[in-house]
Design a protein around this motif. Structure first.
Motif, PDB file in Angstrom:
ATOM      1  N   ALA A  58      74.399  57.532  22.705  1.00 22.13           N
ATOM      2  CA  ALA A  58      73.082  57.827  22.843  1.00 22.13           C
ATOM      3  C   ALA A  58      72.310  56.903  21.890  1.00 22.13           C
ATOM      4  N   THR A  59      72.913  56.550  20.948  1.00 24.54           N
ATOM      5  CA  THR A  59      72.291  55.697  19.810  1.00 24.54           C
ATOM      6  C   THR A  59      73.004  54.506  19.424  1.00 24.54           C
ATOM      7  N   LEU A  60      72.328  53.461  18.764  1.00 24.15           N
ATOM      8  CA  LEU A  60      72.750  52.247  18.318  1.00 24.15           C
ATOM      9  C   LEU A  60      73.865  52.551  17.289  1.00 24.15           C
ATOM     10  N   ALA A  61      73.633  53.479  16.623  1.00 23.70           N
ATOM     11  CA  ALA A  61      74.515  53.838  15.389  1.00 23.70           C
ATOM     12  C   ALA A  61      75.935  54.245  15.963  1.00 23.70           C
ATOM     13  N   ALA A  62      75.887  55.164  16.956  1.00 25.56           N
ATOM     14  CA  ALA A  62      77.056  55.663  17.488  1.00 25.56           C
ATOM     15  C   ALA A  62      77.697  54.377  18.284  1.00 25.56           C
TER      16      ALA A  62
ATOM     17  N   ARG B  74      68.878  45.355  21.096  1.00 25.40           N
ATOM     18  CA  ARG B  74      67.460  46.018  20.756  1.00 25.40           C
ATOM     19  C   ARG B  74      66.439  45.864  21.840  1.00 25.40           C
TER      20      ARG B  74
ATOM     21  N   TRP C 256      68.300  48.130  25.101  1.00 28.29           N
ATOM     22  CA  TRP C 256      68.729  49.414  25.434  1.00 28.29           C
ATOM     23  C   TRP C 256      67.735  50.181  24.940  1.00 28.29           C
ATOM     24  N   PRO C 257      67.433  51.597  25.260  1.00 24.12           N
ATOM     25  CA  PRO C 257      68.399  52.082  26.600  1.00 24.12           C
ATOM     26  C   PRO C 257      68.017  51.469  27.745  1.00 24.12           C
TER      27      PRO C 257
ATOM     28  N   ILE D 241      73.892  52.361  26.285  1.00 23.55           N
ATOM     29  CA  ILE D 241      73.166  53.376  26.322  1.00 23.55           C
ATOM     30  C   ILE D 241      72.224  53.324  27.566  1.00 23.55           C
TER      31      ILE D 241
ATOM     32  N   LEU E 228      70.824  60.815  28.739  1.00 24.97           N
ATOM     33  CA  LEU E 228      70.940  60.871  27.157  1.00 24.97           C
ATOM     34  C   LEU E 228      70.948  62.217  26.540  1.00 24.97           C
TER      35      LEU E 228
ATOM     36  N   CYS F  50      74.054  63.444  24.237  1.00 26.43           N
ATOM     37  CA  CYS F  50      73.703  64.093  22.547  1.00 26.43           C
ATOM     38  C   CYS F  50      74.262  65.441  22.708  1.00 26.43           C
TER      39      CYS F  50
END
Ligand code: TXA
Ligand code: MG
Length: 320
Positions: A68-72, A88, A91-92, A122, A129, A133
């Motif tokens: 769900a996230t770029l960090a993940a 960037r 995504w999503p 994503i 999403l 999450c």
């Protein structure tokens, strides 16, 4: 379980239930903007193995991991500047990045067997999403169809072909893109297109410059392990680039002058509309009264590249 209980509208309650099922290692089908996915907890061996069994998917065909996230995503793979830029920009959305997997990534060994890479995406669909999450896990999800058959763009399609094998199907209505994500391999120096899809090649060129495209289809050595030539196949044979139907054929038209068409992918010749209709219309015409499905020529630019790719595979000689 009755059919009505198997398919559920996305509510807070059903999403919570779906997330719980994923955490328990069960299979949940859910909508994305591209096609319906057959989801499982990407960290759990048994859950991921169940995907291969349900689809009868060859074991060497790796799976896309949805986060769900770029960090993940960054916790699972190495992002170079090209990957950062594409993430960037798209995504999503309907773009899958094949990247070098991090050594400590919490992923089942069945996700990309024999490879040092992982495919990440994503999705843009808010239901997808929300589910990812709530499940608090990365979600492995191939298209929710038996291996080699037409991909599902409606919850009903999933029930028809995999109904007995999933715990729950979340019904988000028709998928707006209608074709799978574009898959791009960034593990080497040269970016390589593995599968044309919802993000057109032109957009990738714009973002990162050259992208190698393997136009030669080598059955023995596909660019991506899962890219076998026969795929997306209805029961009836498919004939592509058909200017008109032969006797007995169902004709799938494109554009305003499609004479004899039973269905039309896009009367106004819009490739986005045609992509959204493609799989549902192939299914609708896959009926015993027809000898084959003949499909009108489709332009090859933009989303037309992915549409022609799917049609070529739907028309290819079958393996079984
Ligand atoms: O739009 C989509 O991508 C949908 C939705 C559900 O997200 N998913 C999907 O998954 O189409 P699937 O399994 O039907 O197709 C995944 C493709 C296959 O061609 C597979 O071989 C390729 O991605 N792939 C996955 N991981 C890979 C890897 N590590 N290296 C190369 N190719 C990979
Ligand atoms: Mg698929």
């Amino acid at each position: 379980m009755t059919a009505r209980q198997l398919i559920a509208r996305p509510t807070r309650h059903t999403l919570r239930q779906a997330a719980r099922l994923l955490r328990q290692g069960r299979l949940v089908a859910f909508p994305t903007e591209t096609v319906y996915g057959l989801g499982a907890n990407a960290a759990a061996d048994r859950a991921v193995a169940a995907i291969y069994a349900a689809k009868r998917r060859p074991r060497r065909n790796p799976l896309i991991v949805h986060v769900a996230t770029l960090a993940a995503a960054r916790r699972l793979a190495w992002f170079d500047s090209r990957a950062e830029r594409l993430a960037r920009m798209f995504w999503p959305g309907p773009l899958t990045l094949v990247l070098k997997r991090r050594a400590g990534a919490r992923l089942s060994r069945h996700i990309s067997p024999g490879l040092h890479s992982v495919a990440l995406r994503i999705p843009a669909d808010p239901i997808a999403l929300a589910l990812i999450c709530r499940s608090r896990c990365a979600v492995a999800a191939p298209s929710a169809n038996p291996s080699g058959r037409v991909s599902p763009t409606r919850a009903q399609h999933v029930r028809q072909s995999l109904g007995g094998r999933v715990s729950l199907i979340i019904d988000g209505g028709p998928c707006p893109v209608g074709l799978e994500s574009t898959v791009i391999d960034l593990t080497g120096k040269r970016a390589r297109l593995l599968r044309p899809g919802g993000v057109p090649l032109e957009a990738l060129h714009y973002a990162i410059g050259q992208v190698a495209v393997d136009e030669s289809e080598d059955e023995a050595r596909p660019a991506s392990p899962g890219r076998l030539l026969s795929h997306y196949a209805p029961a009836r044979p498919v004939r592509t680039n058909a200017e008109r139907p032969h006797a007995g054929e169902a004709y799938l038209g494109f554009g305003p002058t499609a004479k004899g068409a039973i269905l039309n992918l896009s009367p106004r010749a819009d490739l986005g509309e045609a992509a959204a209709n493609l799989f549902a219309m192939l299914r609708a015409l896959d009926r015993p009264e027809f000898t084959a499905i003949a499909v009108a020529p489709i332009p090859r630019h933009g989303l037309g590249r992915a549409i022609n790719d799917r049609l070529k595979r739907a028309a290819a000689p079958r393996r079984s």
